[in-house]
Every structure is written in structure tokens, then in C-alpha cells.
Design a protein around this motif. Structure first.
Motif, PDB file in Angstrom:
ATOM      1  N   GLY A 142     -62.743  50.385  11.746  1.00  0.00           N
ATOM      2  CA  GLY A 142     -63.841  51.345  11.671  1.00  0.00           C
ATOM      3  C   GLY A 142     -64.321  51.629  10.263  1.00  0.00           C
ATOM      4  N   VAL A 143     -63.932  50.797   9.300  1.00  0.00           N
ATOM      5  CA  VAL A 143     -64.387  50.949   7.911  1.00  0.00           C
ATOM      6  C   VAL A 143     -65.830  50.459   7.835  1.00  0.00           C
ATOM      7  N   THR A 144     -66.700  51.248   7.248  1.00  0.00           N
ATOM      8  CA  THR A 144     -68.115  50.879   7.162  1.00  0.00           C
ATOM      9  C   THR A 144     -68.512  50.372   5.774  1.00  0.00           C
ATOM     10  N   GLU A 145     -67.636  50.540   4.796  1.00  0.00           N
ATOM     11  CA  GLU A 145     -67.928  50.066   3.446  1.00  0.00           C
ATOM     12  C   GLU A 145     -67.941  48.540   3.402  1.00  0.00           C
ATOM     13  N   ARG A 146     -68.642  47.995   2.393  1.00  0.00           N
ATOM     14  CA  ARG A 146     -68.662  46.553   2.168  1.00  0.00           C
ATOM     15  C   ARG A 146     -67.306  46.131   1.599  1.00  0.00           C
ATOM     16  N   VAL A 147     -66.689  45.130   2.189  1.00  0.00           N
ATOM     17  CA  VAL A 147     -65.377  44.652   1.762  1.00  0.00           C
ATOM     18  C   VAL A 147     -65.567  43.435   0.854  1.00  0.00           C
ATOM     19  N   GLU A 204     -59.512  50.014  -2.105  1.00  0.00           N
ATOM     20  CA  GLU A 204     -59.151  50.991  -1.073  1.00  0.00           C
ATOM     21  C   GLU A 204     -60.369  51.309  -0.219  1.00  0.00           C
ATOM     22  N   TYR A 205     -60.163  51.321   1.098  1.00  0.00           N
ATOM     23  CA  TYR A 205     -61.233  51.644   2.048  1.00  0.00           C
ATOM     24  C   TYR A 205     -60.745  52.754   2.963  1.00  0.00           C
ATOM     25  N   GLU A 206     -61.428  53.871   2.918  1.00  0.00           N
ATOM     26  CA  GLU A 206     -61.071  55.037   3.735  1.00  0.00           C
ATOM     27  C   GLU A 206     -62.143  55.203   4.824  1.00  0.00           C
ATOM     28  N   GLY A 207     -61.917  56.114   5.718  1.00  0.00           N
ATOM     29  CA  GLY A 207     -62.941  56.456   6.695  1.00  0.00           C
ATOM     30  C   GLY A 207     -62.795  55.785   8.038  1.00  0.00           C
ATOM     31  N   GLY A 208     -61.878  54.857   8.158  1.00  0.00           N
ATOM     32  CA  GLY A 208     -61.639  54.217   9.445  1.00  0.00           C
ATOM     33  C   GLY A 208     -60.489  54.883  10.178  1.00  0.00           C
TER      34      GLY A 208
END
Length: 143
Positions: free
Chosen positions: A50-55, A65-69
Motif C-alpha cells: 500500500g505504499v504510494t511513493e515512487r520506489v 524508507e517508505y511509510e504509509g502502507g
């Protein structure tokens, strides 16, 4: 489990499928040649979480680091690390304790730091230019 991918989109789909099975604290160790699709697989993991940031590849930053999922995703690239000692210097234990998913590219460079319950994802080129053979082991006893 073994999968065949015919391109980056399918590789991402396989990553998203794996994401649905992950629990807090999961560590995924990736192996495979340069350009084999490790980052594409992690993009799929992020989507599945559910991460919406560009990886993007963390080659020069070591970790993104990717938060929000559903779970935080910590994407490591160990290509430039020479040993597990360097991994501890960047706070590996702190990342493990945060209850997210640690996706580790070039995991062979820090093999001695990985636990027995690490999920392994090996990506190899197939016969075609975009074809990949993806083998996932260590997920709930599946081989």
C-alpha cells in the motif's frame, strides 16, 4: 516457489503477491545479477503493502524508507557494503526493531547478518531479454 516473469510488470505483480503474505519484521534477501529485476520486485512489494511513493534503487543512499502502507518498507542496497559490520554501523538493528519489512538487495554482501527465517528471493535471467526466473524460499516452509 518458482515463478516466470516476462517483464518488469509481471515481476512487480509477483512482488505484490508476496507482500500480502508478509508479517511485521520480515526480512527479504535478494540475490541476482545487475539488472535482474530486484528493484522491480521491490516496487511490487511496495504496491502490495500500500505504499504510494515512487520506489527507486537506494544504491547511493544505502537505504530508502517508505511509510504509509500496511507496513513500513525499508529498501536496502548492500552493493557498496563490504561486510556485515558496516551494516550494523548504519543502524540495521534499529530497522529490524521497527516492525516493517526489510528488503535487502545484494544480500550476499551481508550474509552473516541474516537470520535463519529470512525470506530469499533469487532472480535470474531466462531465455528472453525480459524473461526472469524468480525463486522464493523461506516463506512459511514453502520451497
Amino acid at each position: 516457489m518458482e515463478y516466470y516473469s516476462d517483464g518488469p510488470q509481471r515481476t512487480e505483480e509477483i512482488g505484490a503477491e508476496l507482500a500480502g503474505k508478509l508479517k511485521p519484521g520480515a526480512v527479504i534477501a535478494f540475490t541476482g545479477d545487475l539488472g535482474a529485476g530486484k528493484t522491480a520486485f521491490v516496487r511490487g512489494l511496495a504496491k502490495g503493502l500500500g505504499v504510494t511513493e515512487r520506489v527507486t534503487s537506494p544504491t547511493f543512499t544505502i537505504v530508502n524508507e517508505y511509510e504509509g502502507g500496511r507496513l513500513p518498507l525499508f529498501h536496502f542496497d548492500m552493493y557498496r557494503l563490504g561486510s556485515a559490520d558496516e551494516l550494523y554501523d548504519i543502524g540495521w538493528e534499529d530497522y529490524l526493531s521497527r516492525g516493517g519489512v526489510c528488503a535487502v538487495e545484494w544480500s550476499e554482501n551481508i550474509e552473516e547478518a541474516l537470520e535463519e527465517d529470512t525470506i530469499r528471493v533469487d532472480l535470474r535471467r531466462g531465455d528472453g531479454e525480459d524473461t526472469r526466473i524468480i525463486r522464493i524460499t523461506g516463506l512459511g516452509g514453502e520451497a
